[in-house]
Design a protein around this motif. Sequence first.
Motif, mmCIF file in Angstrom:
data_model
loop_
_atom_site.group_PDB
_atom_site.id
_atom_site.type_symbol
_atom_site.label_atom_id
_atom_site.label_comp_id
_atom_site.label_asym_id
_atom_site.label_seq_id
_atom_site.Cartn_x
_atom_site.Cartn_y
_atom_site.Cartn_z
ATOM 1 N N ARG A 1 -30.613 -5.047 -4.567
ATOM 2 C CA ARG A 1 -31.990 -4.987 -5.086
ATOM 3 C C ARG A 1 -32.129 -5.724 -6.415
ATOM 4 O O ARG A 1 -33.225 -6.128 -6.788
ATOM 5 N N LYS A 2 -31.034 -5.872 -7.128
ATOM 6 C CA LYS A 2 -31.084 -6.519 -8.438
ATOM 7 C C LYS A 2 -31.072 -8.038 -8.349
ATOM 8 O O LYS A 2 -31.378 -8.715 -9.331
ATOM 9 N N VAL A 3 -30.662 -8.587 -7.214
ATOM 10 C CA VAL A 3 -30.467 -10.028 -7.088
ATOM 11 C C VAL A 3 -31.689 -10.686 -6.452
ATOM 12 O O VAL A 3 -32.123 -10.286 -5.366
ATOM 13 N N GLN A 4 -32.234 -11.679 -7.137
ATOM 14 C CA GLN A 4 -33.355 -12.453 -6.598
ATOM 15 C C GLN A 4 -32.993 -13.936 -6.626
ATOM 16 O O GLN A 4 -32.753 -14.500 -7.696
ATOM 17 N N VAL A 5 -32.942 -14.546 -5.443
ATOM 18 C CA VAL A 5 -32.669 -15.976 -5.336
ATOM 19 C C VAL A 5 -34.009 -16.697 -5.323
ATOM 20 O O VAL A 5 -34.828 -16.497 -4.429
ATOM 21 N N LEU A 6 -34.257 -17.528 -6.340
ATOM 22 C CA LEU A 6 -35.551 -18.178 -6.518
ATOM 23 C C LEU A 6 -35.535 -19.613 -5.981
ATOM 24 O O LEU A 6 -34.490 -20.236 -5.852
ATOM 25 N N GLN A 7 -36.730 -20.107 -5.701
ATOM 26 C CA GLN A 7 -36.874 -21.491 -5.234
ATOM 27 C C GLN A 7 -36.677 -22.460 -6.397
ATOM 28 O O GLN A 7 -37.200 -22.243 -7.499
ATOM 29 N N GLY A 8 -35.928 -23.538 -6.144
ATOM 30 C CA GLY A 8 -35.760 -24.574 -7.160
ATOM 31 C C GLY A 8 -35.246 -24.028 -8.468
ATOM 32 O O GLY A 8 -34.320 -23.223 -8.507
ATOM 33 N N CYS A 9 -35.874 -24.458 -9.566
ATOM 34 C CA CYS A 9 -35.430 -24.009 -10.882
ATOM 35 C C CYS A 9 -36.023 -22.659 -11.279
ATOM 36 O O CYS A 9 -35.709 -22.134 -12.340
ATOM 37 N N GLY A 10 -36.892 -22.102 -10.420
ATOM 38 C CA GLY A 10 -37.411 -20.753 -10.647
ATOM 39 C C GLY A 10 -38.463 -20.630 -11.720
ATOM 40 O O GLY A 10 -38.875 -19.530 -12.081
ATOM 41 N N ARG A 11 -38.956 -21.773 -12.222
ATOM 42 C CA ARG A 11 -39.857 -21.744 -13.370
ATOM 43 C C ARG A 11 -41.096 -20.884 -13.126
ATOM 44 O O ARG A 11 -41.436 -20.011 -13.943
ATOM 45 N N ASP A 12 -41.789 -21.112 -12.011
ATOM 46 C CA ASP A 12 -43.062 -20.428 -11.772
ATOM 47 C C ASP A 12 -42.878 -18.911 -11.675
ATOM 48 O O ASP A 12 -43.659 -18.145 -12.248
ATOM 49 N N GLU A 13 -41.830 -18.489 -10.941
ATOM 50 C CA GLU A 13 -41.601 -17.043 -10.816
ATOM 51 C C GLU A 13 -41.203 -16.415 -12.154
ATOM 52 O O GLU A 13 -41.659 -15.336 -12.509
ATOM 53 N N LEU A 14 -40.359 -17.123 -12.896
ATOM 54 C CA LEU A 14 -39.877 -16.575 -14.163
ATOM 55 C C LEU A 14 -40.985 -16.498 -15.214
ATOM 56 O O LEU A 14 -40.957 -15.624 -16.088
ATOM 57 N N LEU A 15 -41.974 -17.406 -15.127
ATOM 58 C CA LEU A 15 -43.086 -17.354 -16.083
ATOM 59 C C LEU A 15 -43.950 -16.108 -15.899
ATOM 60 O O LEU A 15 -44.763 -15.782 -16.767
ATOM 61 N N ASN A 16 -43.786 -15.403 -14.785
ATOM 62 C CA ASN A 16 -44.492 -14.129 -14.603
ATOM 63 C C ASN A 16 -43.894 -13.021 -15.462
ATOM 64 O O ASN A 16 -44.562 -12.029 -15.743
ATOM 65 N N ILE A 17 -42.628 -13.202 -15.859
ATOM 66 C CA ILE A 17 -41.966 -12.123 -16.603
ATOM 67 C C ILE A 17 -41.528 -12.534 -18.012
ATOM 68 O O ILE A 17 -41.104 -11.688 -18.792
ATOM 69 N N MET A 18 -41.636 -13.820 -18.333
ATOM 70 C CA MET A 18 -41.296 -14.275 -19.684
ATOM 71 C C MET A 18 -42.169 -15.473 -20.052
ATOM 72 O O MET A 18 -42.697 -16.155 -19.179
ATOM 73 N N ASP A 19 -42.326 -15.703 -21.344
ATOM 74 C CA ASP A 19 -43.082 -16.853 -21.817
ATOM 75 C C ASP A 19 -42.242 -18.129 -21.680
ATOM 76 O O ASP A 19 -41.010 -18.073 -21.575
ATOM 77 N N TYR A 20 -42.923 -19.264 -21.731
ATOM 78 C CA TYR A 20 -42.240 -20.547 -21.553
ATOM 79 C C TYR A 20 -41.096 -20.723 -22.558
ATOM 80 O O TYR A 20 -40.031 -21.244 -22.226
ATOM 81 N N GLY A 21 -41.308 -20.273 -23.790
ATOM 82 C CA GLY A 21 -40.296 -20.436 -24.826
ATOM 83 C C GLY A 21 -39.013 -19.681 -24.562
ATOM 84 O O GLY A 21 -37.971 -20.003 -25.140
ATOM 85 N N SER A 22 -39.067 -18.673 -23.685
ATOM 86 C CA SER A 22 -37.870 -17.902 -23.364
ATOM 87 C C SER A 22 -37.176 -18.378 -22.092
ATOM 88 O O SER A 22 -36.108 -17.872 -21.743
ATOM 89 N N LEU A 23 -37.787 -19.340 -21.400
ATOM 90 C CA LEU A 23 -37.137 -19.898 -20.210
ATOM 91 C C LEU A 23 -35.842 -20.600 -20.605
ATOM 92 O O LEU A 23 -35.821 -21.346 -21.581
ATOM 93 N N PRO A 24 -34.758 -20.381 -19.875
ATOM 94 C CA PRO A 24 -33.564 -21.204 -20.110
ATOM 95 C C PRO A 24 -33.912 -22.675 -19.907
ATOM 96 O O PRO A 24 -34.789 -23.007 -19.104
ATOM 97 N N HIS A 25 -33.230 -23.559 -20.609
ATOM 98 C CA HIS A 25 -33.583 -24.978 -20.577
ATOM 99 C C HIS A 25 -33.515 -25.567 -19.173
ATOM 100 O O HIS A 25 -34.252 -26.489 -18.854
ATOM 101 N N PHE A 26 -32.652 -24.999 -18.310
ATOM 102 C CA PHE A 26 -32.514 -25.548 -16.959
ATOM 103 C C PHE A 26 -33.623 -25.083 -16.012
ATOM 104 O O PHE A 26 -33.631 -25.453 -14.843
ATOM 105 N N CYS A 27 -34.540 -24.286 -16.521
ATOM 106 C CA CYS A 27 -35.674 -23.827 -15.706
ATOM 107 C C CYS A 27 -36.991 -24.480 -16.122
ATOM 108 O O CYS A 27 -38.040 -24.162 -15.565
#
Length: 337
Positions: A216-242
């Motif tokens: 339940r803890k593991v989520q495999v995201l599409q591509g670099c995961g940017r769009d999904e991750l922006l739902n839970i963090m701001d752009y400035g907190s995205l790892p550089h590879f996302c």
Amino acid sequence: MDVANEEAIKQFQSLMEEVDEQLKDTFKNMHQGYPIETLVRFLKARDWNVAKAHKMLVDCLKWRIQNEIDLILAKPISPIDLYRAVRDSQLVGLSGYSKEGLPVIAVGVGLSTFDKASVHYYVQSHIQMNEYRDRVILPSATKKHGRHIGTCLKVLDMTGLKLSALSQIKLLSAISTIDDLNYPEKTQTYYIVNVPYVFSACWKVVKPLLQERTRRKVQVLQGCGRDELLNIMDYGSLPHFCRRGGSGSSRHHGNGSADDCFSLDHAFHQELYEYIKQAALRMEPVSLTKQGSVHVDVPEPSLEDAKIAKTIETEFHKLENRNSLANSSNGFKFTSD
């Protein structure tokens, strides 16, 4: 929390009151003012079986004492060139915080080579980052948000993962075992991004072996995961590879090292290095030039974890054999990128 769980916590508390003072002291340093929350983590890791959770925690405390984990943040990897080599080959960093205040830990799984120092330095480095997270990062986040924050998010970049990673499985298994047995339930969610074929093939066979709690803890995201991750963090907190739409790279992205949370020049690693250096000077005010890794005992993995590691190894060998066969018979080159 239901009545059964509350009763389990009370039983666990009673058992911990009976341990010797040395174990109590290291437990205090470990829980950082949140003993109940720490007991709950170990209970969750053992499916709320009090006896098993108690044994797990006591074994963890003994491990901390035997390996002087309470002092590990005063034991720098030095000189600085050696530490930089470790950072360049063990890609881990703090990229920021989620909207809920959880630290976002970035891990460059695919491009970590672990080939610039002995295994002991990589284990030491990993434990130091765990301890710094638990003693500095999480307490700071807790104070800032006025509520207990005891877990983090991890974003795992699989860019560059190749069959040669088979040589790293032993080290990665050792680090995973240390985390599972001594830092349980510290990660709320694992986000996996930039997934190559070699990971997808292994994930299919490994996923059914994981406990439901872990799956339940593991989520495999599409591509670099940017769009999904922006739902839970701001752009400035995205790892550089996302921070782009296509597949990315853990290295050399952005407008300099300030954007690369793996680099020793990043603020997180600068602060961590300075923290350890100052702690070492307080203990022993001498020049920090001596090399010498901390040798930490790696606990034996559980049967379940050993089975998972063996499955990954077997799957990698299968892919390696397919690659060799394809190259020799068809002239077709298998690529795992």
